[in-house]
Design an enzyme around this catalytic site. Sequence first.
Site, mmCIF file in Angstrom:
data_model
loop_
_atom_site.group_PDB
_atom_site.id
_atom_site.type_symbol
_atom_site.label_atom_id
_atom_site.label_comp_id
_atom_site.label_asym_id
_atom_site.label_seq_id
_atom_site.Cartn_x
_atom_site.Cartn_y
_atom_site.Cartn_z
ATOM 1 N N GLY A 182 -36.088 -19.391 43.875
ATOM 2 C CA GLY A 182 -36.186 -20.329 42.769
ATOM 3 C C GLY A 182 -37.540 -20.929 42.482
ATOM 4 O O GLY A 182 -37.712 -21.598 41.455
ATOM 5 N N GLY A 208 -37.629 -14.307 44.205
ATOM 6 C CA GLY A 208 -37.715 -13.128 43.350
ATOM 7 C C GLY A 208 -38.916 -13.272 42.434
ATOM 8 O O GLY A 208 -39.957 -12.625 42.585
ATOM 9 N N ARG A 221 -36.062 -11.998 27.734
ATOM 10 C CA ARG A 221 -36.213 -13.395 28.152
ATOM 11 C C ARG A 221 -36.504 -14.362 26.993
ATOM 12 O O ARG A 221 -35.908 -15.436 26.936
ATOM 13 C CB ARG A 221 -37.282 -13.532 29.253
ATOM 14 C CG ARG A 221 -36.978 -12.691 30.500
ATOM 15 C CD ARG A 221 -37.823 -13.060 31.695
ATOM 16 N NE ARG A 221 -37.499 -14.382 32.173
ATOM 17 C CZ ARG A 221 -38.169 -15.466 31.894
ATOM 18 N NH1 ARG A 221 -39.280 -15.399 31.182
ATOM 19 N NH2 ARG A 221 -37.769 -16.635 32.326
ATOM 20 N N TYR A 256 -33.648 -17.067 26.776
ATOM 21 C CA TYR A 256 -33.938 -18.376 27.378
ATOM 22 C C TYR A 256 -35.041 -19.117 26.622
ATOM 23 O O TYR A 256 -35.595 -20.077 27.164
ATOM 24 C CB TYR A 256 -34.435 -18.208 28.822
ATOM 25 C CG TYR A 256 -33.648 -17.262 29.684
ATOM 26 C CD1 TYR A 256 -32.381 -17.613 30.168
ATOM 27 C CD2 TYR A 256 -34.158 -16.018 30.029
ATOM 28 C CE1 TYR A 256 -31.663 -16.746 30.971
ATOM 29 C CE2 TYR A 256 -33.452 -15.146 30.839
ATOM 30 C CZ TYR A 256 -32.209 -15.512 31.301
ATOM 31 O OH TYR A 256 -31.503 -14.649 32.094
ATOM 32 N N CYS A 308 -32.879 -4.840 14.857
ATOM 33 C CA CYS A 308 -32.297 -5.381 13.629
ATOM 34 C C CYS A 308 -31.550 -6.678 13.835
ATOM 35 O O CYS A 308 -30.345 -6.763 13.573
ATOM 36 C CB CYS A 308 -31.413 -4.322 12.993
ATOM 37 S SG CYS A 308 -32.398 -2.887 12.596
ATOM 38 N N TYR A 324 -37.379 -10.042 35.984
ATOM 39 C CA TYR A 324 -36.326 -10.139 34.972
ATOM 40 C C TYR A 324 -36.768 -9.530 33.635
ATOM 41 O O TYR A 324 -36.367 -9.981 32.571
ATOM 42 C CB TYR A 324 -35.869 -11.605 34.804
ATOM 43 C CG TYR A 324 -35.499 -12.244 36.129
ATOM 44 C CD1 TYR A 324 -34.354 -11.840 36.798
ATOM 45 C CD2 TYR A 324 -36.302 -13.216 36.721
ATOM 46 C CE1 TYR A 324 -34.021 -12.391 38.033
ATOM 47 C CE2 TYR A 324 -35.973 -13.774 37.953
ATOM 48 C CZ TYR A 324 -34.837 -13.361 38.598
ATOM 49 O OH TYR A 324 -34.504 -13.902 39.815
HETATM 50 N N1 LLP Z 1 -31.075 -16.116 45.274
HETATM 51 C C1 LLP Z 1 -30.016 -16.245 44.467
HETATM 52 C C2 LLP Z 1 -28.697 -16.467 45.046
HETATM 53 C C3 LLP Z 1 -30.188 -16.173 43.071
HETATM 54 O O1 LLP Z 1 -29.124 -16.310 42.274
HETATM 55 C C4 LLP Z 1 -31.481 -15.965 42.526
HETATM 56 C C5 LLP Z 1 -31.687 -15.842 41.082
HETATM 57 C C6 LLP Z 1 -32.553 -15.817 43.419
HETATM 58 C C7 LLP Z 1 -32.318 -15.912 44.791
HETATM 59 C C8 LLP Z 1 -33.963 -15.562 42.964
HETATM 60 O O2 LLP Z 1 -34.462 -16.608 42.205
HETATM 61 P P1 LLP Z 1 -36.009 -16.596 41.759
HETATM 62 O O3 LLP Z 1 -36.835 -16.788 43.006
HETATM 63 O O4 LLP Z 1 -36.282 -15.295 41.107
HETATM 64 O O5 LLP Z 1 -36.128 -17.733 40.825
HETATM 65 N N2 LLP Z 1 -32.821 -13.840 34.388
HETATM 66 C C9 LLP Z 1 -33.345 -15.176 34.570
HETATM 67 C C10 LLP Z 1 -33.360 -15.600 36.015
HETATM 68 C C11 LLP Z 1 -32.015 -15.511 36.715
HETATM 69 C C12 LLP Z 1 -32.052 -15.932 38.154
HETATM 70 C C13 LLP Z 1 -30.773 -15.620 38.831
HETATM 71 N N3 LLP Z 1 -30.725 -15.896 40.237
HETATM 72 C C14 LLP Z 1 -34.728 -15.253 33.934
HETATM 73 O O6 LLP Z 1 -35.186 -14.254 33.356
HETATM 74 O O7 LLP Z 1 -35.370 -16.302 33.973
#
Ligand code: LLP
Length: 421
Positions: A239, A277, A314, A318, A346, A375
């Site tokens: 996160g 991530g 994205r 969002y 479109c 993403y």
């Molecule tokens: N762990 C869990 C349980 C998660 O659900 C997520 C992301 C992560 C780790 C990794 O989070 P990060 O470090 O990447 O913030 N598609 C969206 C983001 C969705 C995130 C979902 N879960 C976007 O493009 O912003």
Amino acid sequence: MDHFTYKDGVLHAEDVTIQAIADCVGTPFYVYSSATLLRHFNLFNDALSGMDHLVCFAMKSLSNQAVIQLLGDAGAGMDVVSEGEYRRARAAGVPGDRIVFSGVGKTRHEMRVALEGGIRQFNVESEPEMDALSEVAAGLGLRAPITIRVNPDVDAKTHAKIATGKSENKFGIPIDRARAVYAHAATLSGVDVIGIDVHIGSQLTDLEPFRAAYAKVADLTVQLRADGHDIRRLDLGGGLGIPYSLGNANPPLPSDYGQLIRDTVGHLGCEIEIEPGRLISGNAGLLVSEVIYVKQGADRQFLIIDAGMNDLIRPAMYDAHHDIVPVIEQPTGADRATYDVVGPICESGDTFAKGRQMAQVGPGDLVAFRSAGAYGAVMSSEYNSRPMIPEVLVQRDQFAVIRPRPTFDEMIARDTVPAWL
Ligand code: LLP
């Protein structure tokens, strides 16, 4: 910091010009920098040094085999959320004991695949899931190692679609019910409770929500130990946010985050896992696209490019901001322009930016979306029958196509027409 820089006025990925890649694969395409991926992974590793820990890359952000192998070879674990991601991790050579399985809807089949193939732990999100896992594991003569994901009811102060730690979200079990759920887990023959899991959301640019959540996890650890559970591992989720706009906002660094982890849970003697991530992959990738037309509207100019919302969703999904830069650097003082940057799809949602002040560009020019590694490719689709775009990995002066662009024939041939037609 990333490795996409201008050298002599032309944008490079490490030591390769973006133009050279475009000449080889055509546009649009994604390009990733190995050095940036590894740098970001190592920042987390260093941030937790001295603690027993594993950095599990959240594969959902970028799951190409080459990227998984690169990070896996560097020692990363993987956070997977589906059979497909599990199989991708294994196919890239990541051992099962470095894979954690997250997600609210794991099926019995997925549990079986992971148990048979080898798994570090399941992060369980509900009692019915725990009962199912216990049955599946016991049926195989195994005990599944689990953490239970708690929902700490903390506001992550991020976009509503990617906040996961409030009571109204579907994730985890309410932290107030945790003791009862752990007591239930202890009665099951097919699970072995080893720890606690928490993940409160994505693109967090403030450390305070993490602090609040981890403090609750620390209290819970003490309580559960007093109840007789051997809590020895904490999975603190992912996160941590990234700067999507250069020169704007300075989100906390992995080292600050590591210090926060030490401050909040360091005294418990638990093994620490994190699941970043975006911070690893986000700024390690560009989406490169070519300008098709500049169109004069009633009150604005549209920059029409050959990438669409199917390639990078994205902004549409969002309202996300991505810096858009020219591949040929503009001289200082050169004219800038204001565009609505749009794709060929479109629907009006196919808009990457509105009223964006940026370098003046014209048909045939290449532009790059920054911070598109996370993403981006993984959320793309073939909407409007646009084949998936290629992914390219750079390492110093070399580059390789790591997912080719399918031909139109390949795309069409995936459909089958019933004999009765
Ligand atoms: N762990 C869990 C349980 C998660 O659900 C997520 C992301 C992560 C780790 C990794 O989070 P990060 O470090 O990447 O913030 N598609 C969206 C983001 C969705 C995130 C979902 N879960 C976007 O493009 O912003």
